[in-house]
Structure formats: C-alpha cells, structure tokens
Scaffold this motif. Sequence first.
Motif, PDB file in Angstrom:
ATOM      1  N   SER A 108       0.836  -1.197   0.000  1.00 43.13           N
ATOM      2  CA  SER A 108       0.000   0.000   0.000  1.00 43.13           C
ATOM      3  C   SER A 108       0.872   1.249   0.000  1.00 43.13           C
ATOM      4  CB  SER A 108      -0.917  -0.002   1.226  1.00 43.13           C
ATOM      5  OG  SER A 108      -1.629   1.210   1.321  1.00 43.13           O
ATOM      6  N   SER A 109       0.304   2.342  -0.483  1.00 39.61           N
ATOM      7  CA  SER A 109       1.022   3.620  -0.529  1.00 39.61           C
ATOM      8  C   SER A 109       0.354   4.686   0.323  1.00 39.61           C
ATOM      9  CB  SER A 109       1.129   4.117  -1.977  1.00 39.61           C
ATOM     10  OG  SER A 109      -0.167   4.303  -2.534  1.00 39.61           O
ATOM     11  N   GLU A 110      -0.588   4.283   1.185  1.00 41.30           N
ATOM     12  CA  GLU A 110      -1.316   5.249   2.003  1.00 41.30           C
ATOM     13  C   GLU A 110      -1.294   4.835   3.470  1.00 41.30           C
ATOM     14  OE1 GLU A 110      -5.217   5.899   0.519  1.00 41.30           O
ATOM     15  OE2 GLU A 110      -4.555   6.416  -1.506  1.00 41.30           O
ATOM     16  N   PRO A 111      -0.158   4.982   4.146  1.00 38.17           N
ATOM     17  CA  PRO A 111      -0.085   4.573   5.548  1.00 38.17           C
ATOM     18  C   PRO A 111      -0.901   5.454   6.486  1.00 38.17           C
ATOM     19  CG  PRO A 111       1.944   5.645   4.872  1.00 38.17           C
ATOM     20  CD  PRO A 111       1.143   5.443   3.630  1.00 38.17           C
ATOM     21  N   GLU A 112      -1.311   6.639   6.016  1.00 41.47           N
ATOM     22  CA  GLU A 112      -2.139   7.507   6.857  1.00 41.47           C
ATOM     23  C   GLU A 112      -3.632   7.248   6.644  1.00 41.47           C
ATOM     24  OE1 GLU A 112       1.739   9.405   5.850  1.00 41.47           O
ATOM     25  OE2 GLU A 112       0.041   8.738   4.622  1.00 41.47           O
ATOM     26  N   GLY A 113      -3.979   6.280   5.815  1.00 36.13           N
ATOM     27  CA  GLY A 113      -5.383   6.003   5.542  1.00 36.13           C
ATOM     28  C   GLY A 113      -6.039   5.197   6.654  1.00 36.13           C
ATOM     29  N   ASP A 114      -7.261   4.788   6.389  1.00 33.90           N
ATOM     30  CA  ASP A 114      -8.023   3.990   7.354  1.00 33.90           C
ATOM     31  C   ASP A 114      -7.403   2.599   7.447  1.00 33.90           C
ATOM     32  OD1 ASP A 114      -9.823   2.753   8.983  1.00 33.90           O
ATOM     33  OD2 ASP A 114     -11.510   2.845   7.582  1.00 33.90           O
ATOM     34  N   LEU A 115      -6.883   2.276   8.628  1.00 36.29           N
ATOM     35  CA  LEU A 115      -6.226   0.987   8.819  1.00 36.29           C
ATOM     36  C   LEU A 115      -7.100   0.011   9.600  1.00 36.29           C
ATOM     37  CD1 LEU A 115      -2.632   2.239   9.750  1.00 36.29           C
ATOM     38  CD2 LEU A 115      -3.583   1.726   7.496  1.00 36.29           C
ATOM     39  N   SER A 116      -8.383   0.306   9.660  1.00 29.86           N
ATOM     40  CA  SER A 116      -9.271  -0.530  10.473  1.00 29.86           C
ATOM     41  C   SER A 116     -10.010  -1.592   9.668  1.00 29.86           C
ATOM     42  CB  SER A 116     -10.299   0.339  11.202  1.00 29.86           C
ATOM     43  OG  SER A 116     -11.133   1.020  10.271  1.00 29.86           O
ATOM     44  N   ALA A 117      -9.894  -1.557   8.353  1.00 33.16           N
ATOM     45  CA  ALA A 117     -10.651  -2.504   7.525  1.00 33.16           C
ATOM     46  C   ALA A 117     -10.175  -3.927   7.762  1.00 33.16           C
ATOM     47  CB  ALA A 117     -10.491  -2.140   6.051  1.00 33.16           C
ATOM     48  N   VAL A 118     -11.123  -4.824   8.005  1.00 31.81           N
ATOM     49  CA  VAL A 118     -10.818  -6.235   8.233  1.00 31.81           C
ATOM     50  C   VAL A 118     -11.743  -7.060   7.347  1.00 31.81           C
ATOM     51  CG1 VAL A 118     -10.747  -8.115   9.898  1.00 31.81           C
ATOM     52  CG2 VAL A 118     -10.135  -5.799  10.618  1.00 31.81           C
ATOM     53  N   PRO A 119     -11.243  -7.575   6.228  1.00 26.06           N
ATOM     54  CA  PRO A 119     -12.106  -8.385   5.353  1.00 26.06           C
ATOM     55  C   PRO A 119     -12.473  -9.704   6.026  1.00 26.06           C
ATOM     56  CG  PRO A 119      -9.826  -8.415   4.593  1.00 26.06           C
ATOM     57  CD  PRO A 119      -9.884  -7.417   5.700  1.00 26.06           C
ATOM     58  N   PRO A 120     -13.744  -9.926   6.283  1.00 29.15           N
ATOM     59  CA  PRO A 120     -14.142 -11.131   7.024  1.00 29.15           C
ATOM     60  C   PRO A 120     -13.950 -12.408   6.234  1.00 29.15           C
ATOM     61  CG  PRO A 120     -16.077  -9.959   6.220  1.00 29.15           C
ATOM     62  CD  PRO A 120     -14.902  -9.084   5.922  1.00 29.15           C
ATOM     63  N   GLU A 121     -13.820 -12.300   4.911  1.00 23.36           N
ATOM     64  CA  GLU A 121     -13.748 -13.515   4.108  1.00 23.36           C
ATOM     65  C   GLU A 121     -12.355 -14.139   4.090  1.00 23.36           C
ATOM     66  OE1 GLU A 121     -12.856 -10.041   1.380  1.00 23.36           O
ATOM     67  OE2 GLU A 121     -14.236 -10.496   3.031  1.00 23.36           O
ATOM     68  N   ILE A 122     -11.355 -13.429   4.600  1.00 22.03           N
ATOM     69  CA  ILE A 122      -9.986 -13.942   4.577  1.00 22.03           C
ATOM     70  C   ILE A 122      -9.612 -14.509   5.934  1.00 22.03           C
ATOM     71  CG2 ILE A 122      -7.551 -13.405   4.209  1.00 22.03           C
ATOM     72  CD1 ILE A 122      -8.368 -11.182   2.353  1.00 22.03           C
ATOM     73  N   LEU A 123      -9.162 -15.757   5.935  1.00 21.16           N
ATOM     74  CA  LEU A 123      -8.598 -16.361   7.137  1.00 21.16           C
ATOM     75  C   LEU A 123      -7.084 -16.282   7.012  1.00 21.16           C
ATOM     76  CD1 LEU A 123     -10.864 -19.524   7.556  1.00 21.16           C
ATOM     77  CD2 LEU A 123     -10.987 -17.361   8.811  1.00 21.16           C
ATOM     78  N   TRP A 124      -6.457 -15.558   7.941  1.00 15.30           N
ATOM     79  CA  TRP A 124      -5.039 -15.265   7.833  1.00 15.30           C
ATOM     80  C   TRP A 124      -4.186 -16.344   8.491  1.00 15.30           C
ATOM     81  CZ3 TRP A 124      -3.998 -11.468   4.574  1.00 15.30           C
ATOM     82  CH2 TRP A 124      -4.964 -10.469   4.376  1.00 15.30           C
ATOM     83  N   LEU A 125      -2.965 -16.448   8.017  1.00 10.58           N
ATOM     84  CA  LEU A 125      -1.969 -17.260   8.689  1.00 10.58           C
ATOM     85  C   LEU A 125      -1.766 -16.734  10.104  1.00 10.58           C
ATOM     86  CD1 LEU A 125       0.314 -19.478   8.255  1.00 10.58           C
ATOM     87  CD2 LEU A 125       1.826 -17.534   7.840  1.00 10.58           C
ATOM     88  N   GLN A 126      -1.618 -17.626  11.048  1.00 11.74           N
ATOM     89  CA  GLN A 126      -1.387 -17.237  12.431  1.00 11.74           C
ATOM     90  C   GLN A 126       0.032 -17.626  12.849  1.00 11.74           C
ATOM     91  OE1 GLN A 126      -4.491 -19.531  14.334  1.00 11.74           O
ATOM     92  NE2 GLN A 126      -5.920 -17.819  14.307  1.00 11.74           N
ATOM     93  N   PRO A 127       0.615 -16.885  13.788  1.00 11.58           N
ATOM     94  CA  PRO A 127       1.916 -17.296  14.317  1.00 11.58           C
ATOM     95  C   PRO A 127       1.752 -18.428  15.323  1.00 11.58           C
ATOM     96  CG  PRO A 127       1.157 -15.356  15.472  1.00 11.58           C
ATOM     97  CD  PRO A 127       0.113 -15.652  14.417  1.00 11.58           C
TER      98      PRO A 127
END
Length: 348
Positions: A108-127
């Motif tokens: 991404s090129s907008e680090p000052e943008g809204d960082l709260s979006a969480v797509p519910p359809e993606i299950l992420w890798l966990q540590p």
Amino acid sequence: MTTVTDESGTVAPVNGGRARERPEDEFEALAAPYRPEILALCYRMLGSIHDAEDLVQETYLRGWRSYDRFEGRASLRTWLYRIATNACLTALEHRARRPLPTGIGAPSSEPEGDLSAVPPEILWLQPLPDSLLAVDASAADPASVVAARAGLRLALVAALQWLPPRQRAVLILRDVLAWRTAEVAQLLGLTDTAVNSLLRRARTRLADVAPDADDVCEPSQAEQREILDRWAKAFVDADIDALMELLTEDAIWEMPPQPMWFQGAEMMRRLLSFRLRQFGRYQRMIPTSANGQPAFAVYRVAADAQAGTLSAGSLQVITFRGNRIAKVSAFRTPSLVGLAGLPLEIEA
C-alpha cells in the motif's frame, strides 16, 4: 488373518482375529511426549494454531480409540504422524490456504489512511508461540524436540500454504523433518516414485513463490538482544528516528487481520509516525518468541481499560536480515498474546 480399519484409515492385521487389551492410560503415557511435534506438523500443514490444536486433539482421540489394534510394526511416533497427516489432508479438502498480507497483493502507498478494515472472508496465517512447543526434557527424546522446532519460520510456513496439500505434506516430511523417501511413501500410501515426483514439484513451486523463505542471516544472540532492546524502547517512546535506524531500507510491515502492508524506508517512517503519534504511545513491550523468531507482546492503554491497566494490542514477530530488522509482522489479535503464555492485561 483378520483385519480391521483403524481411525487413521489404515488397514491393519489383528493377531488371532482379536484386539489386544492394554491399560487405558498406556497410550497417553507413551504418546504424550510427541504432542509438541504433532502440533508443529499440523500447524505447518494448516497455518492456524487453533485448527492445529483441534487436529492434534482429533489425532490423539483417534489414536486412543485405535490403540488396542496398534501392532507396533511401525513406531508409535510414525503411527501418530500417519493419523495426523491424514487428518490434515482431509481437513484441507474444505479449507482455503491461509496467507499473510504480503502474499496477496502489492504494498500500500497510504499509511495515513483507514487501517481498520478487516475483510471477514480472509482467514489469515497465524503465528505459533514457542511456548506451545514446550516439552518435558526428561520425557522427550532429542529427535522429538528437534522435530517440534524445525522449519517453523513464519516466511516458510507462509510459503508452504501455496503448495497443494499432498505436496505440502511430502515437503514437510522430507525436507523439514528429514524423513526418508521410503518412510514418507509408507506413511502416505504412495510409491517412492510418486513421493519423489511430488517433492520435485513442491520444491519448484516453493522456489517460485518464496525463494528465500528460510534463508535468513541473523545477528548473534548478544547483538540480537541489544537490537531488540533498542527496538522496544524506541517503540514505547515513539522515537521514529531510532526505529528507522534499526530497519533495513526495504523493510516490510504487515498487520493482519488488516490486508494492507507497507515496504521501504519512506513508507515505514510515514506509517510509524502516523500510528505512534496519532494513536498515542504504546506503554509496554514484553519480549517473547514465536515461530522460532523473536517477538513482542505489545500493550497499550485501551479505550475501555480500567485506570492503571494496559491491554494487549498485538503480537509482533520480528524477522532479521543481518543486524537490521527486515520485517515486522504485527498480528493485531490480542488472543495470540494469551496463547504465548502472557496476560491480556497488565498494570501500567
């Protein structure tokens, strides 16, 4: 000779057509030392600590139910691996791969943008917190300890998720755990030729998606500790210049479950400045480890926290390149801090 099909799906002979009787607690006593490495196997296959723990429970339940039919023709360890691997392959028939943000798009090129979006359809890798692989040294043999710890770096586990399930299993057993081809063939019910073919394809695919997934040059333990101490202090103090000194020029920052990720010195400075100054200073960084890598539990003052209390915000997993930090995977899921054996709230 009478045969039965055990819970792993393996047809096994039973002496005299009768199941042998053994004490109910014998299986647990003999199988317990292998639990950490079976957990590590399931985690490598699934990319989820929660799913891995469920599959370990299923493996041990199947093993306990079938133990009276276990003939001992293979070791108990191999038998447990067979049950666990088959359970993982079945589970993966109905599950999508778990990526990290760096694996699904451009930075991404907008680090000052809204960082709260969480797509519910993606299950992420966990540590995988290293504390979950703790073993009783008096009960586990050295091979079990090595198998539990080997090949768990976050980049490698993320790369494994790109492989088809059977290729994934073969590569883990052959290249990570150093099993012989014949052993893998017997475990998976394949020929040696089929195992070698799957392994070649898995290695080729892995080289394409992550050529440096497990090729990491790290500083000495003393140097690493000094760098991490400086990182924690600078992060708590919101000292952007000090943080930038510790990062490589092409450093990456990702923060699942947010899908965006950022790369490069300019983006790092903008992101850290925005986050640390916009949302206030983080109050405490407690060192821990995950995936065999240094990590921090990050605590801050939460809006709903009691006075004098800090709440867990994220688990940062650190990747080094030389004596600089090349990647920060900041998992913004507080429950992962709890899985690392640390409290979710501490005193300020």
